[in-house]
Design a protein around this motif. Sequence first.
Motif, PDB file in Angstrom:
ATOM      1  N   ASP B  17     -17.268   3.920 -22.519  1.00  0.00           N
ATOM      2  CA  ASP B  17     -17.700   3.782 -23.914  1.00  0.00           C
ATOM      3  C   ASP B  17     -18.642   4.911 -24.328  1.00  0.00           C
ATOM      4  O   ASP B  17     -18.762   5.237 -25.499  1.00  0.00           O
ATOM      5  N   ARG B  18     -19.286   5.552 -23.337  1.00  0.00           N
ATOM      6  CA  ARG B  18     -20.096   6.749 -23.630  1.00  0.00           C
ATOM      7  C   ARG B  18     -19.193   7.866 -24.161  1.00  0.00           C
ATOM      8  O   ARG B  18     -19.545   8.592 -25.090  1.00  0.00           O
ATOM      9  N   ALA B  21     -18.326   7.227 -27.777  1.00  0.00           N
ATOM     10  CA  ALA B  21     -19.427   7.660 -28.652  1.00  0.00           C
ATOM     11  C   ALA B  21     -19.403   9.182 -28.809  1.00  0.00           C
ATOM     12  O   ALA B  21     -19.636   9.715 -29.896  1.00  0.00           O
ATOM     13  N   THR B  46     -14.531   6.480 -38.253  1.00  0.00           N
ATOM     14  CA  THR B  46     -14.347   5.060 -37.942  1.00  0.00           C
ATOM     15  C   THR B  46     -12.955   4.831 -37.353  1.00  0.00           C
ATOM     16  O   THR B  46     -12.792   4.129 -36.344  1.00  0.00           O
ATOM     17  N   SER B  49     -12.894   6.088 -33.872  1.00  0.00           N
ATOM     18  CA  SER B  49     -13.594   5.180 -32.966  1.00  0.00           C
ATOM     19  C   SER B  49     -12.674   4.037 -32.518  1.00  0.00           C
ATOM     20  O   SER B  49     -12.644   3.674 -31.340  1.00  0.00           O
ATOM     21  N   GLU B  50     -11.910   3.494 -33.464  1.00  0.00           N
ATOM     22  CA  GLU B  50     -11.003   2.386 -33.117  1.00  0.00           C
ATOM     23  C   GLU B  50      -9.952   2.822 -32.089  1.00  0.00           C
ATOM     24  O   GLU B  50      -9.738   2.134 -31.090  1.00  0.00           O
ATOM     25  N   ARG B  53     -11.495   3.765 -28.630  1.00  0.00           N
ATOM     26  CA  ARG B  53     -11.879   2.578 -27.861  1.00  0.00           C
ATOM     27  C   ARG B  53     -10.653   1.934 -27.238  1.00  0.00           C
ATOM     28  O   ARG B  53     -10.679   1.532 -26.081  1.00  0.00           O
ATOM     29  N   ASN B 102     -11.734 -11.883 -27.619  1.00  0.00           N
ATOM     30  CA  ASN B 102     -12.999 -11.484 -28.248  1.00  0.00           C
ATOM     31  C   ASN B 102     -12.829 -10.312 -29.196  1.00  0.00           C
ATOM     32  O   ASN B 102     -13.712  -9.498 -29.367  1.00  0.00           O
ATOM     33  N   SER B 103     -11.658 -10.207 -29.798  1.00  0.00           N
ATOM     34  CA  SER B 103     -11.411  -9.088 -30.692  1.00  0.00           C
ATOM     35  C   SER B 103     -10.950  -9.611 -32.037  1.00  0.00           C
ATOM     36  O   SER B 103     -10.346 -10.668 -32.135  1.00  0.00           O
ATOM     37  N   LEU B 104     -11.251  -8.848 -33.080  1.00  0.00           N
ATOM     38  CA  LEU B 104     -10.821  -9.267 -34.411  1.00  0.00           C
ATOM     39  C   LEU B 104      -9.382  -8.878 -34.683  1.00  0.00           C
ATOM     40  O   LEU B 104      -8.769  -9.368 -35.617  1.00  0.00           O
ATOM     41  N   ARG B 106      -8.470  -6.079 -35.890  1.00  0.00           N
ATOM     42  CA  ARG B 106      -8.383  -5.289 -37.122  1.00  0.00           C
ATOM     43  C   ARG B 106      -8.386  -3.795 -36.839  1.00  0.00           C
ATOM     44  O   ARG B 106      -8.321  -2.996 -37.759  1.00  0.00           O
ATOM     45  N   GLY B 107      -8.505  -3.430 -35.579  1.00  0.00           N
ATOM     46  CA  GLY B 107      -8.734  -2.032 -35.215  1.00  0.00           C
ATOM     47  C   GLY B 107      -7.603  -1.099 -35.620  1.00  0.00           C
ATOM     48  O   GLY B 107      -7.810  -0.145 -36.360  1.00  0.00           O
ATOM     49  N   GLY B 110      -6.727  -1.191 -39.332  1.00  0.00           N
ATOM     50  CA  GLY B 110      -7.844  -0.566 -40.047  1.00  0.00           C
ATOM     51  C   GLY B 110      -7.779   0.950 -39.934  1.00  0.00           C
ATOM     52  O   GLY B 110      -7.933   1.667 -40.921  1.00  0.00           O
ATOM     53  N   ALA B 111      -7.511   1.440 -38.722  1.00  0.00           N
ATOM     54  CA  ALA B 111      -7.423   2.891 -38.511  1.00  0.00           C
ATOM     55  C   ALA B 111      -6.321   3.477 -39.389  1.00  0.00           C
ATOM     56  O   ALA B 111      -6.494   4.525 -40.012  1.00  0.00           O
ATOM     57  N   ARG B 113      -5.236   2.352 -42.236  1.00  0.00           N
ATOM     58  CA  ARG B 113      -5.649   2.396 -43.642  1.00  0.00           C
ATOM     59  C   ARG B 113      -6.651   3.511 -43.917  1.00  0.00           C
ATOM     60  O   ARG B 113      -6.693   4.072 -45.003  1.00  0.00           O
TER      61      ARG B 113
END
Lengths: 126, 139
Positions: B17-18, B21, B46, B49-50, B53, B102-104, B106-107, B110-111, B113
């Motif tokens: 995850d570093r 970032a 954004t 990032s999705e 990850r 544990n995920s929405l 939407r990643g 969302g990316a 869009r």
Amino acid sequence: MNAAAIYEVGGVLLVSITSDITDSDIIELQEMLSNRIAQSETRGVVVDISALEIVDTFVGRVLAQLTAIARLLDAETYVVGMRPAVAMTLVELGMYLPDNHTALTLDHALEKMRNAGLTDGLPRGA
Amino acid sequence: MAFPGARKIATIELRTDRDVAKARSRVSEIMKAKGSRDLMTTRFVTAVSEIARNAATHGKGGRLLVYDMPDPRLIGVECVDEGSGIEDVERAMVDGYSTRQNSLGRGLGGAKRLAKTFTIESTPGKGTVVRMTGICTTR
């Protein structure tokens, strides 16, 4: 972890998040903050995200969870300093953070919290 | 070639995850150097990032390649992983669908869009390639 810091200011807990926070840092912050709320018997939490250039679905979900956890511990959470571009992007992602109170600045948040009687900590309901 | 006529300007390994970032801040720096407006930068970073990850967590690591596009107002990224791939890409793009609890979910949608163009190719068992372009400036 040094990607976030928790301070006690004016009877509330202030959480400052730095721009390069990672997913694991923010999960760790969630745990630290939950413990601090219980220990300090605070009723108000301010999360300053002004350093964040982006809030993606992961960080958005953690912010929503922080609010829910704090509420179970009888504390209200204000998110402050959200950049306009972040707000626009979050809405586009469908993340409206309905349970988070927001304020543009820390001063505004503190004023709202004082008015709501959240800045004096325990005894609750006294 | 990821994008016709494009030139690769950065490669970011994605293992932790570093690194995700790091990918965010690197793409942000590159966009700002191109004169990108705040909203354009935030939207595209954004999206980056999705997908970064996704590569680092389910893709068992991968890399993000950043491209200068023939149109100087644009930026291109290609995110490649050698993970388990996505069985049903169309379904994975729908908001609210996730294979994790544990995920929405939407990643990816969302990316898509938030980017100007978005393509995804996934081969179960082999990995996933996501290509996106973003707008830095309209002038």
